[in-house]
Design a protein around this motif. Structure first.
Motif, PDB file in Angstrom:
ATOM      1  N   UNK A  73       0.868  -1.176   0.000  1.00 12.20           N
ATOM      2  CA  UNK A  73       0.000   0.000   0.000  1.00 12.20           C
ATOM      3  C   UNK A  73       0.908   1.231   0.000  1.00 12.20           C
ATOM      4  N   UNK A  74       0.961   1.918  -1.136  1.00  9.89           N
ATOM      5  CA  UNK A  74       1.825   3.091  -1.306  1.00  9.89           C
ATOM      6  C   UNK A  74       0.935   4.325  -1.202  1.00  9.89           C
ATOM      7  N   UNK A  75       1.099   5.050  -0.105  1.00  5.67           N
ATOM      8  CA  UNK A  75       0.194   6.169   0.159  1.00  5.67           C
ATOM      9  C   UNK A  75       0.950   7.485   0.268  1.00  5.67           C
ATOM     10  N   UNK A  76       0.272   8.595  -0.015  1.00  7.28           N
ATOM     11  CA  UNK A  76       0.887   9.907   0.182  1.00  7.28           C
ATOM     12  C   UNK A  76       1.287  10.087   1.646  1.00  7.28           C
TER      13      UNK A  76
ATOM     14  N   UNK B 201       1.586  -0.203   8.697  1.00  5.08           N
ATOM     15  CA  UNK B 201       2.832   0.390   9.195  1.00  5.08           C
ATOM     16  C   UNK B 201       2.572   1.785   9.740  1.00  5.08           C
ATOM     17  N   UNK B 202       3.245   2.107  10.823  1.00  2.00           N
ATOM     18  CA  UNK B 202       3.157   3.448  11.395  1.00  2.00           C
ATOM     19  C   UNK B 202       3.773   4.449  10.421  1.00  2.00           C
TER      20      UNK B 202
ATOM     21  N   UNK C  86       4.836   6.805   0.902  1.00  2.00           N
ATOM     22  CA  UNK C  86       5.441   5.876   1.847  1.00  2.00           C
ATOM     23  C   UNK C  86       4.686   4.555   1.774  1.00  2.00           C
ATOM     24  N   UNK C  87       5.321   3.497   2.238  1.00  2.00           N
ATOM     25  CA  UNK C  87       4.646   2.214   2.340  1.00  2.00           C
ATOM     26  C   UNK C  87       3.822   2.251   3.620  1.00  2.00           C
ATOM     27  N   UNK C  88       2.518   2.152   3.463  1.00  2.00           N
ATOM     28  CA  UNK C  88       1.619   2.246   4.608  1.00  2.00           C
ATOM     29  C   UNK C  88       1.235   0.905   5.197  1.00  2.00           C
ATOM     30  N   UNK C  89       1.497  -0.166   4.453  1.00  2.00           N
ATOM     31  CA  UNK C  89       1.165  -1.498   4.922  1.00  2.00           C
ATOM     32  C   UNK C  89       1.290  -2.505   3.808  1.00  2.00           C
TER      33      UNK C  89
END
Length: 121
Positions: free
Chosen positions: A7-10, A48-49, A77-80
């Motif tokens: 999961x690649x998030x802003x 992920x934090x 960032x990788x969010x999970x």
């Protein structure tokens, strides 16, 4: 075959949600994971934090260094992740399309394999 949905998030999106909105989104992701578990597809899952609490470790010339934060200023960032057991890439992509995070993030699908084998590229 194992596939990972990253999961690649802003980096700033979490701060735009209220706590209630964040809990609702997290609940949707948990239910998605529970569905995959019930189907026998889920091997592992974690959220992920924020990367603001991350550290990096690298070793150069035999000396380990621990550095604060992400590698560089990043917009994402990788969010999970979800680690899946799928019969094919097509199946993993079909699951990624159903992932709630695809509404607010990018879901990257990657086959799991040794770093020396680039034959799946």
């Amino acid at each position: 075959m194992s596939y990972m949905l990253l999961i690649i998030e802003p980096t700033t999106q979490r701060a735009t949600r209220t706590e209630a909105e964040g809990r609702e989104v997290y609940g949707r992701m948990q239910r998605f994971g529970e569905t995959l578990q019930a189907q026998g597809k889920l091997k592992a899952v974690e959220s992920l934090a924020s990367q603001s609490s991350a550290v990096r470790v690298s070793t150069a010339a035999g000396q380990a260094k621990v550095l604060d934060g992400p590698f560089a200023e990043a917009k994402e960032m990788v969010g999970g992740f979800f680690l899946l057991d799928c019969a094919s890439l097509d199946e993993a992509v079909a699951i990624a399309r159903e992932c709630p995070a695809a509404e607010w993030a990018t879901v990257e699908v990657r086959a799991v394999g040794p770093c020396y084998d680039d034959s799946r590229a």
